[in-house]
Design a protein around this motif. Structure first.
Motif, PDB file in Angstrom:
ATOM      1  N   UNK A 109      -0.890   3.410  -6.149  1.00  0.00           N
ATOM      2  CA  UNK A 109      -1.051   2.184  -6.932  1.00  0.00           C
ATOM      3  C   UNK A 109       0.321   1.538  -7.125  1.00  0.00           C
ATOM      4  N   UNK A 110       0.298   0.248  -7.491  1.00  0.00           N
ATOM      5  CA  UNK A 110       1.537  -0.459  -7.811  1.00  0.00           C
ATOM      6  C   UNK A 110       1.463  -1.033  -9.212  1.00  0.00           C
ATOM      7  N   UNK A 111       2.609  -1.025  -9.890  1.00  0.00           N
ATOM      8  CA  UNK A 111       2.756  -1.760 -11.142  1.00  0.00           C
ATOM      9  C   UNK A 111       3.449  -3.071 -10.790  1.00  0.00           C
ATOM     10  N   UNK A 112       2.692  -4.155 -10.824  1.00  0.00           N
ATOM     11  CA  UNK A 112       3.094  -5.513 -10.467  1.00  0.00           C
ATOM     12  C   UNK A 112       3.084  -5.720  -8.951  1.00  0.00           C
ATOM     13  N   UNK A 113       2.821  -6.976  -8.578  1.00  0.00           N
ATOM     14  CA  UNK A 113       2.826  -7.410  -7.179  1.00  0.00           C
ATOM     15  C   UNK A 113       3.908  -8.463  -7.051  1.00  0.00           C
ATOM     16  N   UNK A 114       5.044  -8.104  -6.485  1.00  0.00           N
ATOM     17  CA  UNK A 114       6.227  -8.955  -6.498  1.00  0.00           C
ATOM     18  C   UNK A 114       6.348  -9.770  -5.211  1.00  0.00           C
ATOM     19  N   UNK A 115       7.291 -10.715  -5.176  1.00  0.00           N
ATOM     20  CA  UNK A 115       7.547 -11.436  -3.923  1.00  0.00           C
ATOM     21  C   UNK A 115       7.999 -10.512  -2.785  1.00  0.00           C
ATOM     22  N   UNK A 116       8.447  -9.302  -3.121  1.00  0.00           N
ATOM     23  CA  UNK A 116       8.856  -8.316  -2.109  1.00  0.00           C
ATOM     24  C   UNK A 116       7.718  -7.359  -1.750  1.00  0.00           C
ATOM     25  N   UNK A 117       6.488  -7.790  -1.955  1.00  0.00           N
ATOM     26  CA  UNK A 117       5.311  -6.928  -1.793  1.00  0.00           C
ATOM     27  C   UNK A 117       5.252  -6.255  -0.419  1.00  0.00           C
ATOM     28  N   UNK A 118       5.566  -6.964   0.642  1.00  0.00           N
ATOM     29  CA  UNK A 118       5.407  -6.395   1.989  1.00  0.00           C
ATOM     30  C   UNK A 118       6.244  -5.134   2.159  1.00  0.00           C
ATOM     31  N   UNK A 119       7.535  -5.227   1.840  1.00  0.00           N
ATOM     32  CA  UNK A 119       8.414  -4.072   1.989  1.00  0.00           C
ATOM     33  C   UNK A 119       8.047  -2.975   0.988  1.00  0.00           C
ATOM     34  N   UNK A 120       7.704  -3.379  -0.230  1.00  0.00           N
ATOM     35  CA  UNK A 120       7.393  -2.383  -1.256  1.00  0.00           C
ATOM     36  C   UNK A 120       6.111  -1.627  -0.937  1.00  0.00           C
ATOM     37  N   UNK A 121       5.121  -2.315  -0.388  1.00  0.00           N
ATOM     38  CA  UNK A 121       3.894  -1.638   0.020  1.00  0.00           C
ATOM     39  C   UNK A 121       4.186  -0.631   1.121  1.00  0.00           C
ATOM     40  N   UNK A 122       5.041  -1.002   2.060  1.00  0.00           N
ATOM     41  CA  UNK A 122       5.416  -0.089   3.142  1.00  0.00           C
ATOM     42  C   UNK A 122       6.145   1.132   2.593  1.00  0.00           C
ATOM     43  N   UNK A 123       7.100   0.909   1.677  1.00  0.00           N
ATOM     44  CA  UNK A 123       7.832   2.021   1.082  1.00  0.00           C
ATOM     45  C   UNK A 123       6.899   2.940   0.300  1.00  0.00           C
ATOM     46  N   UNK A 124       5.946   2.337  -0.411  1.00  0.00           N
ATOM     47  CA  UNK A 124       4.996   3.143  -1.179  1.00  0.00           C
ATOM     48  C   UNK A 124       4.134   3.983  -0.248  1.00  0.00           C
ATOM     49  N   UNK A 125       3.651   3.389   0.841  1.00  0.00           N
ATOM     50  CA  UNK A 125       2.817   4.129   1.784  1.00  0.00           C
ATOM     51  C   UNK A 125       3.582   5.290   2.402  1.00  0.00           C
ATOM     52  N   UNK A 126       4.832   5.044   2.766  1.00  0.00           N
ATOM     53  CA  UNK A 126       5.639   6.116   3.361  1.00  0.00           C
ATOM     54  C   UNK A 126       5.924   7.222   2.361  1.00  0.00           C
ATOM     55  N   UNK A 127       6.176   6.839   1.116  1.00  0.00           N
ATOM     56  CA  UNK A 127       6.471   7.840   0.091  1.00  0.00           C
ATOM     57  C   UNK A 127       5.249   8.675  -0.252  1.00  0.00           C
ATOM     58  N   UNK A 128       4.076   8.060  -0.192  1.00  0.00           N
ATOM     59  CA  UNK A 128       2.864   8.769  -0.598  1.00  0.00           C
ATOM     60  C   UNK A 128       2.348   9.697   0.482  1.00  0.00           C
ATOM     61  N   UNK A 129       2.665   9.392   1.738  1.00  0.00           N
ATOM     62  CA  UNK A 129       2.171  10.188   2.866  1.00  0.00           C
ATOM     63  C   UNK A 129       0.644  10.264   2.875  1.00  0.00           C
ATOM     64  N   UNK A 130      -0.010   9.286   2.247  1.00  0.00           N
ATOM     65  CA  UNK A 130      -1.472   9.238   2.249  1.00  0.00           C
ATOM     66  C   UNK A 130      -1.983   8.519   3.482  1.00  0.00           C
ATOM     67  N   UNK A 131      -3.297   8.411   3.639  1.00  0.00           N
ATOM     68  CA  UNK A 131      -3.870   7.721   4.785  1.00  0.00           C
ATOM     69  C   UNK A 131      -3.511   6.238   4.790  1.00  0.00           C
TER      70      UNK A 131
END
Length: 332
Positions: free
Chosen positions: A94-116
């Motif tokens: 999940x994310x707390x807030x959706x920022x103008x940097x959403x694209x990179x932050x979503x990618x970083x979150x996905x990599x950090x989570x190692x989820x599907x």
């Protein structure tokens, strides 16, 4: 297949495949090098928060600051303040807030989570309707990800704002997002022992309420307040930050400006954020263990504490407090 069904089928394809450690006695925070802000982290086996950005709404460097050396030194640039929550037990994020940097932050979150890979995101919690905190929702629309019913938890006025103002109402009508209600002090359960609870804070409320969040895990909890007018105003509303600090293990707090005078030619005393220097003065009375919980976040591009090795950074460290770092994680 008609156009409506085609759009739904594409959205389902984009979102249809699915995207949940042990805590020590000390509140360990894992921080990457300041020169590697993107997250390529070792796996975590317990729910955790990930710091996905630390800057004020405009980022650092900010638009129009053509002479900012960070344009030529991306390692010193910082994304807009945002937290991610991961639960390796379920593969969810999940994310707390959706920022103008959403694209990179979503990618970083996905990599950090190692989820599907899908769904890309299991939900978003919004603090308020200032540009750095919700405009990243645009990437969920059919011009970009074309998501299907991503849960977005919002307070009542934020709900009305998104439903009645374009282009955000289109996200609701097309089913890209599914607005879910938040109520102050009422927790949202995300998994076994994992929850998020909104806390009303005093801050400019032109379009919505403003909230911070308590993120509670199986063994630890984190407070997130990126925007607040002043600690004194929260006192007047019946909430003392010191009392909440006693109930959490880490606190990411509004550090937008370091001190009056950092913006040349302007008297900043009326700015609706507590200066870091004033927060340090207030928290100086606390025991070292309580001060060590404080991590300043949401730093304006003018904030000298963003400069590695600066006197401002040394002052924060000497006070027994911290500056949030992009990529750091805190096990829950």
């Amino acid at each position: 297949m008609n156009a409506r069904k085609t759009i739904a089928a594409i959205a389902l394809l984009l979102t249809g495949c699915r995207s949940d450690g042990t805590a020590s006695n000390a509140p360990a925070i894992h921080t990457p090098s300041i020169h590697t802000p993107a997250i390529h982290a070792p796996s975590i086996h317990t729910p955790a928060i990930i710091v996905l950005g630390i800057a004020q709404d405009g980022g650092a460097p900010q638009a129009g600051r053509f002479d900012d050396p960070r344009w030529d030194n991306p390692a010193q640039a910082r994304m807009v303040a945002c937290l991610g929550i991961i639960d390796p037990r379920t593969g969810k994020r999940w994310m707390i807030d959706a920022t103008p940097d959403f694209r990179r932050q979503l990618t970083d979150l996905a990599r950090a989570s190692a989820g599907p890979a899908r769904p890309a995101l299991d939900g978003i919690f919004l603090t308020h309707a200032h540009i750095g905190h919700y405009t990243g929702l645009m990437f969920l629309g059919h011009e970009s990800m074309g998501t299907l019913n991503v849960p977005v938890w919002v307070m009542p006025r934020m709900d009305a704002f998104l439903r009645t103002n374009g282009p955000w109402d289109q996200l609701v009508r097309y089913g890209n997002i599914e607005l879910r209600p938040l109520a102050a002090g009422t927790k949202v359960e995300l998994g076994e022992g994992l929850s998020v609870t909104p806390l009303i804070v005093p801050h400019r409320q032109e379009y919505s309420e403003v909230v911070g969040f308590r993120i509670s895990g199986p063994t630890r909890s984190v407070l997130y307040i990126p925007d607040i007018d002043s600690w004194d105003e929260w006192d007047a509303a019946g909430t003392r930050i010191e009392d909440i600090l006693q109930t959490v293990d880490a606190a990411y707090l509004d550090g937008t400006f370091f001190a009056n005078g950092e913006i040349p030619g302007r008297d900043m005393t009326g700015f609706p954020h507590p200066f870091i220097t004033k927060s340090m003065e207030r928290f100086a009375k606390l025991p070292p263990k309580e001060r060590a919980k404080v991590h300043f976040i949401h730093l304006n591009h003018t904030n000298p504490a963003l400069v590695p090795g600066s006197d401002a950074q040394r002052q924060v460290e000497a006070a027994g407090m911290h500056l949030a770092e992009q990529g750091e994680r805190f096990p829950l």
